[in-house]
Design a protein around this motif. Structure first.
Motif, PDB file in Angstrom:
ATOM      1  N   PHE A 185     -30.567 -23.546 -26.629  1.00 31.36           N
ATOM      2  CA  PHE A 185     -30.939 -22.131 -26.390  1.00 31.36           C
ATOM      3  C   PHE A 185     -32.720 -21.959 -26.201  1.00 31.36           C
ATOM      4  N   PRO A 186     -33.862 -21.454 -25.990  1.00 29.83           N
ATOM      5  CA  PRO A 186     -34.919 -21.289 -26.041  1.00 29.83           C
ATOM      6  C   PRO A 186     -36.110 -21.882 -27.226  1.00 29.83           C
ATOM      7  N   HIS A 187     -35.528 -22.273 -28.565  1.00 31.61           N
ATOM      8  CA  HIS A 187     -35.821 -23.250 -29.499  1.00 31.61           C
ATOM      9  C   HIS A 187     -35.483 -24.098 -29.583  1.00 31.61           C
ATOM     10  N   GLU A 188     -34.534 -24.441 -28.166  1.00 27.20           N
ATOM     11  CA  GLU A 188     -34.479 -25.927 -28.316  1.00 27.20           C
ATOM     12  C   GLU A 188     -34.308 -26.714 -27.004  1.00 27.20           C
ATOM     13  N   ILE A 189     -35.211 -26.213 -25.894  1.00 32.39           N
ATOM     14  CA  ILE A 189     -35.578 -26.196 -25.264  1.00 32.39           C
ATOM     15  C   ILE A 189     -35.271 -27.756 -25.164  1.00 32.39           C
ATOM     16  N   GLU A 190     -35.595 -28.726 -25.421  1.00 31.68           N
ATOM     17  CA  GLU A 190     -35.226 -29.815 -25.143  1.00 31.68           C
ATOM     18  C   GLU A 190     -34.632 -30.167 -25.295  1.00 31.68           C
ATOM     19  N   LEU A 191     -33.075 -29.743 -25.111  1.00 32.31           N
ATOM     20  CA  LEU A 191     -31.746 -30.902 -25.111  1.00 32.31           C
ATOM     21  C   LEU A 191     -31.370 -30.131 -23.243  1.00 32.31           C
ATOM     22  N   LEU A 192     -32.467 -29.748 -22.558  1.00 31.17           N
ATOM     23  CA  LEU A 192     -32.128 -30.213 -21.270  1.00 31.17           C
ATOM     24  C   LEU A 192     -33.047 -30.823 -21.151  1.00 31.17           C
ATOM     25  N   ASP A 193     -33.199 -31.854 -21.898  1.00 32.48           N
ATOM     26  CA  ASP A 193     -34.067 -33.269 -21.335  1.00 32.48           C
ATOM     27  C   ASP A 193     -33.269 -34.692 -22.108  1.00 32.48           C
ATOM     28  N   SER A 194     -32.343 -34.777 -22.893  1.00 28.20           N
ATOM     29  CA  SER A 194     -31.824 -35.144 -23.992  1.00 28.20           C
ATOM     30  C   SER A 194     -30.878 -36.597 -22.994  1.00 28.20           C
ATOM     31  N   PRO A 195     -30.739 -37.259 -23.102  1.00 25.32           N
ATOM     32  CA  PRO A 195     -30.542 -38.413 -22.511  1.00 25.32           C
ATOM     33  C   PRO A 195     -29.297 -38.551 -23.421  1.00 25.32           C
ATOM     34  N   LYS A 196     -28.485 -37.676 -24.026  1.00 29.44           N
ATOM     35  CA  LYS A 196     -27.169 -37.871 -24.215  1.00 29.44           C
ATOM     36  C   LYS A 196     -26.068 -36.877 -23.242  1.00 29.44           C
ATOM     37  N   THR A 197     -25.214 -37.403 -23.599  1.00 30.90           N
ATOM     38  CA  THR A 197     -23.443 -36.467 -22.773  1.00 30.90           C
ATOM     39  C   THR A 197     -23.849 -34.771 -23.308  1.00 30.90           C
ATOM     40  N   CYS A 198     -23.649 -35.233 -24.670  1.00 32.14           N
ATOM     41  CA  CYS A 198     -23.555 -33.688 -25.846  1.00 32.14           C
ATOM     42  C   CYS A 198     -24.419 -33.694 -26.747  1.00 32.14           C
ATOM     43  N   GLU A 199     -25.252 -32.813 -27.227  1.00 29.64           N
ATOM     44  CA  GLU A 199     -25.811 -33.192 -28.697  1.00 29.64           C
ATOM     45  C   GLU A 199     -25.451 -31.923 -29.332  1.00 29.64           C
ATOM     46  N   VAL A 200     -26.060 -31.801 -31.115  1.00 26.89           N
ATOM     47  CA  VAL A 200     -25.596 -30.625 -31.400  1.00 26.89           C
ATOM     48  C   VAL A 200     -26.967 -29.584 -31.603  1.00 26.89           C
ATOM     49  N   ALA A 201     -26.350 -28.396 -31.593  1.00 25.55           N
ATOM     50  CA  ALA A 201     -27.123 -28.145 -31.418  1.00 25.55           C
ATOM     51  C   ALA A 201     -27.491 -26.304 -32.753  1.00 25.55           C
ATOM     52  N   ASN A 202     -28.296 -25.504 -32.385  1.00 24.54           N
ATOM     53  CA  ASN A 202     -28.388 -24.275 -33.620  1.00 24.54           C
ATOM     54  C   ASN A 202     -28.546 -22.980 -33.149  1.00 24.54           C
ATOM     55  N   HIS A 203     -27.280 -22.001 -32.935  1.00 26.18           N
ATOM     56  CA  HIS A 203     -27.951 -20.525 -33.394  1.00 26.18           C
ATOM     57  C   HIS A 203     -29.551 -20.568 -34.192  1.00 26.18           C
ATOM     58  N   PRO A 204     -29.952 -19.542 -33.723  1.00 27.94           N
ATOM     59  CA  PRO A 204     -31.006 -19.729 -33.529  1.00 27.94           C
ATOM     60  C   PRO A 204     -30.875 -18.507 -35.036  1.00 27.94           C
ATOM     61  N   GLU A 205     -30.476 -17.347 -34.998  1.00 24.51           N
ATOM     62  CA  GLU A 205     -30.373 -16.846 -36.045  1.00 24.51           C
ATOM     63  C   GLU A 205     -29.551 -17.233 -36.959  1.00 24.51           C
ATOM     64  N   SER A 206     -28.157 -17.279 -36.566  1.00 17.78           N
ATOM     65  CA  SER A 206     -27.032 -17.429 -37.981  1.00 17.78           C
ATOM     66  C   SER A 206     -26.944 -19.092 -38.080  1.00 17.78           C
ATOM     67  N   GLY A 207     -28.227 -20.042 -37.484  1.00 19.14           N
ATOM     68  CA  GLY A 207     -27.475 -21.472 -38.176  1.00 19.14           C
ATOM     69  C   GLY A 207     -26.251 -22.274 -37.868  1.00 19.14           C
ATOM     70  N   GLN A 208     -25.328 -21.480 -36.932  1.00 22.44           N
ATOM     71  CA  GLN A 208     -24.307 -21.558 -36.772  1.00 22.44           C
ATOM     72  C   GLN A 208     -24.625 -22.939 -35.965  1.00 22.44           C
ATOM     73  N   LYS A 209     -24.007 -23.794 -35.982  1.00 23.13           N
ATOM     74  CA  LYS A 209     -24.152 -25.247 -34.802  1.00 23.13           C
ATOM     75  C   LYS A 209     -22.992 -25.211 -34.415  1.00 23.13           C
ATOM     76  N   ARG A 210     -23.418 -26.001 -32.775  1.00 20.24           N
ATOM     77  CA  ARG A 210     -22.681 -26.079 -31.904  1.00 20.24           C
ATOM     78  C   ARG A 210     -22.330 -27.196 -31.574  1.00 20.24           C
ATOM     79  N   VAL A 211     -21.328 -27.996 -30.717  1.00 23.52           N
ATOM     80  CA  VAL A 211     -21.621 -28.969 -29.711  1.00 23.52           C
ATOM     81  C   VAL A 211     -21.848 -28.452 -28.297  1.00 23.52           C
ATOM     82  N   SER A 212     -23.075 -29.159 -27.661  1.00 23.37           N
ATOM     83  CA  SER A 212     -23.357 -28.528 -26.419  1.00 23.37           C
ATOM     84  C   SER A 212     -23.637 -29.702 -24.905  1.00 23.37           C
ATOM     85  N   LEU A 213     -23.064 -30.309 -24.004  1.00 32.31           N
ATOM     86  CA  LEU A 213     -23.228 -30.397 -23.072  1.00 32.31           C
ATOM     87  C   LEU A 213     -25.326 -30.315 -22.620  1.00 32.31           C
TER      88      LEU A 213
END
Length: 238
Positions: A147-175
């Motif tokens: 998401f835009p508020h976690e745009i740094e995940l575009l440059d993560s050295p990891k294969t997968c990261e935990v992301a957070n929905h900006p409104e609900s706060g729901q956690k997600r696993v993402s490439l």
């Protein structure tokens, strides 16, 4: 970057299904990262009917580009949607279905899923390489669960990261961005009138679009194809 503009969401899904079939016939085996959303649902229905007998499903491996951290029986689960609309209707070996265990601890699951992908896929410049990654795009310009508020995940050295929905706060696993951009083919499936402004900005107003994660998807060695219906492409200049 290539854009294929189709008349309807069904036409858009069919154009991608034809592309996937062409890649399968050329390669004989495919690793595909799936997406959730309304257009993939149409795609899965199509693959389960008109394309059911065109693939040897034992030669295709399905992964997920992102998943909500919920059990596989939850209505929010991308896996559940895929299972109901495709997996239950084709003969794919269980060993070829690599789901995110959304019921597990998000941090531990992002690590586990990343390691699974790294051990199963070939690598290029340190990143695992999918044959095809299917992406959608949200009305905020997010893709996968970057998401835009976690745009740094575009440059993560990891294969997968935990992301957070900006409104609900729901956690997600993402490439992450580097893995998406390492794929041989990255395919956006975007349909609907509510996406037309973001599509126009991504294609024609780069300064504005820089804040959208979808804008930054640019394969390092592969191809980028946008499959878009006419409603989503309505504001693009001819």
């Amino acid at each position: 970057m290539e854009a294929k503009i189709l008349q309807t969401p069904l036409d858009t899904a069919k154009a991608f299904a034809d592309f996937m079939l062409e890649q399968y016939r050329e390669n004989g085996m495919l690793t595909v990262a799936l997406s959730g959303g309304s257009t993939p649902k149409i795609l899965f229905d199509l693959l389960a009917t008109d394309y059911k007998d065109k693939f040897n499903w034992s030669e295709i491996h399905f992964y997920w580009g992102d998943e909500r951290c919920v059990p596989p029986t939850d209505d929010d689960s991308n896996f559940k949607m895929t299972k109901e609309h495709l997996l239950n209707l084709i003969r794919m070996p269980e060993a070829n279905i690599h789901r995110v265990l959304g019921e597990n601890d998000p941090i531990e699951e992002a690590e586990r899923y990343g390691q699974l992908i790294e051990s199963n896929l070939p690598k290029q410049e340190g990143n695992p390489v999918f044959d095809i990654i299917i992406l959608g795009m949200g009305t905020d310009g997010h893709t996968a669960s970057i998401f835009p508020h976690e745009i740094e995940l575009l440059d993560s050295p990891k294969t997968c990261e935990v992301a957070n929905h900006p409104e609900s706060g729901q956690k997600r696993v993402s490439l992450t961005g580097p893995v998406i951009n390492a794929a041989k083919s990255v395919c956006f499936l975007v349909t609907g009138d509510n996406k037309k402004e973001k599509i126009k900005q991504i294609f024609e107003d780069h300064e504005v679009a820089k804040s959208y994660p979808a804008y930054h998807i640019s394969p390092t060695h592969g191809e980028l194809i946008w499959f878009i219906d006419e409603a989503a492409a309505a504001q693009l200049e001819d």
